[in-house]
Scaffold this motif. Sequence first.
Motif, PDB file in Angstrom:
ATOM      1  N   THR A  26       0.840  -1.207   0.000  1.00  0.00           N
ATOM      2  CA  THR A  26       0.000   0.000   0.000  1.00  0.00           C
ATOM      3  C   THR A  26       0.870   1.250   0.000  1.00  0.00           C
ATOM      4  OG1 THR A  26      -1.784  -1.161   1.156  1.00  0.00           O
ATOM      5  CG2 THR A  26      -1.808   1.248   1.257  1.00  0.00           C
ATOM      6  N   ILE A  27       1.896   1.256   0.808  1.00  0.00           N
ATOM      7  CA  ILE A  27       2.794   2.426   0.882  1.00  0.00           C
ATOM      8  C   ILE A  27       3.508   2.635  -0.452  1.00  0.00           C
ATOM      9  CG2 ILE A  27       4.896   3.335   1.975  1.00  0.00           C
ATOM     10  CD1 ILE A  27       3.865   1.983   4.610  1.00  0.00           C
ATOM     11  N   ILE A  28       4.036   1.567  -1.025  1.00  0.00           N
ATOM     12  CA  ILE A  28       4.718   1.687  -2.328  1.00  0.00           C
ATOM     13  C   ILE A  28       3.736   2.194  -3.375  1.00  0.00           C
ATOM     14  CG2 ILE A  28       5.863   0.418  -4.199  1.00  0.00           C
ATOM     15  CD1 ILE A  28       6.981  -1.470  -1.982  1.00  0.00           C
ATOM     16  N   GLY A  29       2.531   1.624  -3.394  1.00  0.00           N
ATOM     17  CA  GLY A  29       1.511   2.053  -4.353  1.00  0.00           C
ATOM     18  C   GLY A  29       1.097   3.499  -4.145  1.00  0.00           C
ATOM     19  N   LEU A  30       1.099   3.932  -2.909  1.00  0.00           N
ATOM     20  CA  LEU A  30       0.753   5.321  -2.589  1.00  0.00           C
ATOM     21  C   LEU A  30       1.747   6.282  -3.232  1.00  0.00           C
ATOM     22  CD1 LEU A  30      -1.281   6.960  -0.931  1.00  0.00           C
ATOM     23  CD2 LEU A  30       0.279   6.812   0.991  1.00  0.00           C
ATOM     24  N   PHE A  31       3.028   5.926  -3.183  1.00  0.00           N
ATOM     25  CA  PHE A  31       4.048   6.773  -3.804  1.00  0.00           C
ATOM     26  C   PHE A  31       3.956   6.750  -5.322  1.00  0.00           C
ATOM     27  CE2 PHE A  31       6.141   6.388   0.360  1.00  0.00           C
ATOM     28  CZ  PHE A  31       6.409   7.734   0.586  1.00  0.00           C
ATOM     29  N   GLU A  32       3.545   5.605  -5.889  1.00  0.00           N
ATOM     30  CA  GLU A  32       3.503   5.506  -7.352  1.00  0.00           C
ATOM     31  C   GLU A  32       2.276   6.170  -7.964  1.00  0.00           C
ATOM     32  OE1 GLU A  32       4.743   2.207 -10.429  1.00  0.00           O
ATOM     33  OE2 GLU A  32       2.753   1.800  -9.610  1.00  0.00           O
ATOM     34  N   THR A  33       1.094   5.900  -7.411  1.00  0.00           N
ATOM     35  CA  THR A  33      -0.130   6.405  -8.050  1.00  0.00           C
ATOM     36  C   THR A  33      -0.913   7.373  -7.174  1.00  0.00           C
ATOM     37  OG1 THR A  33      -1.501   4.600  -7.201  1.00  0.00           O
ATOM     38  CG2 THR A  33      -0.435   4.266  -9.356  1.00  0.00           C
ATOM     39  N   GLY A  34      -0.570   7.438  -5.888  1.00  0.00           N
ATOM     40  CA  GLY A  34      -1.319   8.290  -4.977  1.00  0.00           C
ATOM     41  C   GLY A  34      -2.611   7.629  -4.508  1.00  0.00           C
TER      42      GLY A  34
END
Length: 184
Positions: A26-34
Amino acid sequence: MLIRLLDIVFAFFGLLFGFPVLVILTIIGLFETGSPIFRQVRVGRNKKAFTLVKFRTMKKDTASVASHLASASAITPFGGFLRKTKLDELPQLWNVLCGDMSLVGPRPCLFNQEELIAEREQRGVLKARPGITGLAQVNEIDMSTPVLLAQTDAKMLENLTLANYFKYIVQTVAGKGSGDRIKK
């Protein structure tokens, strides 16, 4: 009834023990797509709508279409990793726990996939809970071939034993099946 009990137990423990992985992804995805979590209304058991939850693998502005109709350029770099490892499916354990899905069953389609819905309805496939994986997925049959997919789903449901339930799960975890095709 036994399969539903197994679904609940596996989904609960999968979410419990997978929680650290879910948080990291979730954290990685947050940085990639918001917006790392993807929600989409799908066709459930008896054609009842439910909201499927999974990790976002495509850009936020991608049209809501079946994967085989989406462009490969819509897939994000991290999304490609999630699809390849099938980790994008992990949040669906929540759908399983809530009773909207099973671990094994026909993949839930979109309401605009009318041909697939008609084929599945004709074969009684929509009477079953949709699943995260199944016979079609481990044999790389996706939603781009609605008649074949509906036939395969019906065959799976007719022959869904406890042994086959575990077989499809093990094959999926071991990496059999490549997921939905994407247009190049």
